[in-house]
Motif scaffolding. Structure first.
Motif, short mmCIF file in Angstrom:
data_model
loop_
_atom_site.label_atom_id
_atom_site.label_comp_id
_atom_site.label_asym_id
_atom_site.label_seq_id
_atom_site.Cartn_x
_atom_site.Cartn_y
_atom_site.Cartn_z
N ARG A 36 -4.70 5.65 2.54
CA ARG A 36 -4.81 4.20 2.30
C ARG A 36 -6.25 3.72 2.42
N GLU A 37 -6.95 4.22 3.44
CA GLU A 37 -8.32 3.77 3.68
C GLU A 37 -9.32 4.50 2.80
N TRP B 243 0.81 -1.22 0.00
CA TRP B 243 0.00 0.00 0.00
C TRP B 243 0.84 1.27 0.00
N GLU B 244 2.05 1.21 0.56
CA GLU B 244 2.84 2.43 0.72
C GLU B 244 3.23 3.04 -0.63
N GLU C 298 -2.18 6.89 6.41
CA GLU C 298 -3.18 5.88 6.78
C GLU C 298 -4.56 6.27 6.27
N ASN D 132 -2.50 12.45 5.28
CA ASN D 132 -2.15 11.42 6.25
C ASN D 132 -2.09 10.07 5.54
#
Length: 354
Positions: free
Chosen positions: A290-291, A241-242, A287, A285
């Motif tokens: 990613r979501e 994901w990064e 995270e 951000n």
């Protein structure tokens, strides 16, 4: 729910060859066509290497010669850059040259940087008024002889030459996030293109509510279609994901340069604005990105897409144009075709069987 893909030819440094970008772009479009995607969308932009599409009609006409079934859409034409007569004629010819596969998407425009060069420096927000005058005039020209005496354009009796192949005209889509534009678009019989950008999933619900209200407020018109787009990257392993998030962050900072007109553009290449100048730091951000965005393994993607389906989205569009490496774009399409689309096809078949 059907699926579409949004693509542009993009260069982010001068060493990248245009010939490679054209080759890769065509390869992805052919994959989408053969894989059963409903629509290919491509945008109009000028003077920017990160979105190389000065006239989407040329691009779509070219793509029509290399594809069989996929619909070919403009996402979107920028209203203040066009005159009604020119837009009516060019879009109608494109409809013929694509064999009646044109989807006509229009918007007010996104980048103040472009408006300063293409529209005399008018505020980008004023583009919506241009769109509301332009679209009805184009529809009248598609029908036949029409004279226009408006605020932005005036011309004596004229008509679109040629007339569109699709009758009464190609499907019309309006890109918007604003409730008033939702209402106007539905009232004139247009479909809706929208995006939650990088906002949380709750924004998908908000946009769904705007769409449903506009539809409810206009029972006199048939229900339009509702498309929503997110940046998308599908990968095999959760730990990948990064890479997607890093590219999204870098692209977002270049996007803010153009939206806010606060950075430097060197020979067509926009610089990423410094992090301390970004308008909404929470949207950077890792995270949250990613979501919020359509990043994940096939199982994660399916989970996220179910929210869009629940909000009445008729077409989900994979946004692949954010400087994602070609190999990841290709993998995203392959995993989506092989593992995500069959899930929703089975669900649709089960509902029809019931």
């Amino acid at each position: 729910m059907k699926f579409a893909v949004s693509l542009s030819m993009e260069r982010f440094n001068p060493e990248e060859r245009m010939s490679d970008k054209i080759h890769n772009f065509l390869k992805l479009v052919r994959m989408a066509d053969e894989g059963g995607f409903e629509t290919l969308w491509t945008a109009e932009h000028h003077t920017l290497e990160c979105t190389i599409s000065p006239n989407p009609f040329i691009t779509l006409t070219w793509l029509a010669q290399h594809t069989q079934n996929i619909r070919l859409g403009t996402s979107t034409l920028v209203a203040p850059y066009w005159s009604p007569i020119r837009l009516a004629g060019e879009s109608a010819l494109c409809d013929h040259l694509t064999g009646g596969r044109l989807e006509f998407g229009i918007a007010r425009g996104a980048y103040q940087y472009e408006f300063d060069r293409m529209a005399g420096g008018i505020p980008q927000q004023e583009g919506v008024a241009y769109m509301k005058e332009l679209l009805p005039a184009v529809k009248k020209l598609w029908q036949g002889d029409y004279a226009h005496d408006g605020h932005y354009w005036k011309f004596p009796v004229a008509t679109s030459v040629p007339k569109p192949l699709q009758q009464p005209h190609p499907p019309i889509w309006v890109a918007t996030r604003d409730p008033a534009s939702f209402d106007w678009a539905v009232s004139v019989g247009a479909n809706i293109l929208s995006t939650p950008l990088s906002a949380p999933a709750s924004e998908v619900v908000v946009l769904g509510e705007k769409f449903r209200k506009a539809v409810a407020d206009h029972p006199e018109v048939p229900r339009p279609r509702f498309m929503m787009q997110r940046r998308t990257c599908v990968y095999d392993r959760e730990q990948d994901w990064e890479v997607a998030v890093r590219h999204s962050i870098d692209y977002g900072r270049a996007f803010e340069n153009l939206m806010q007109n606060i950075g430097t553009v060197n020979n067509g290449f926009p610089e990423a604005v410094p992090y301390e100048l970004v308008a909404n730091r929470d949207s950077y951000n890792p995270e949250a990105i990613r979501e919020n965005l359509m990043f994940g393994t096939p199982d994660e993607i399916i989970r996220k897409l179910e929210l869009y389906e629940a909000q009445g989205v008729d077409q989900f569009c994979l946004g692949l144009a954010f400087n994602l490496p070609f190999e990841l774009q290709e993998k995203t399409l392959r995993l989506f075709i092989d593992e995500v689309m069959p899930h929703f096809a089975r669900r649709a078949a089960a509902r029809q069987a019931d």
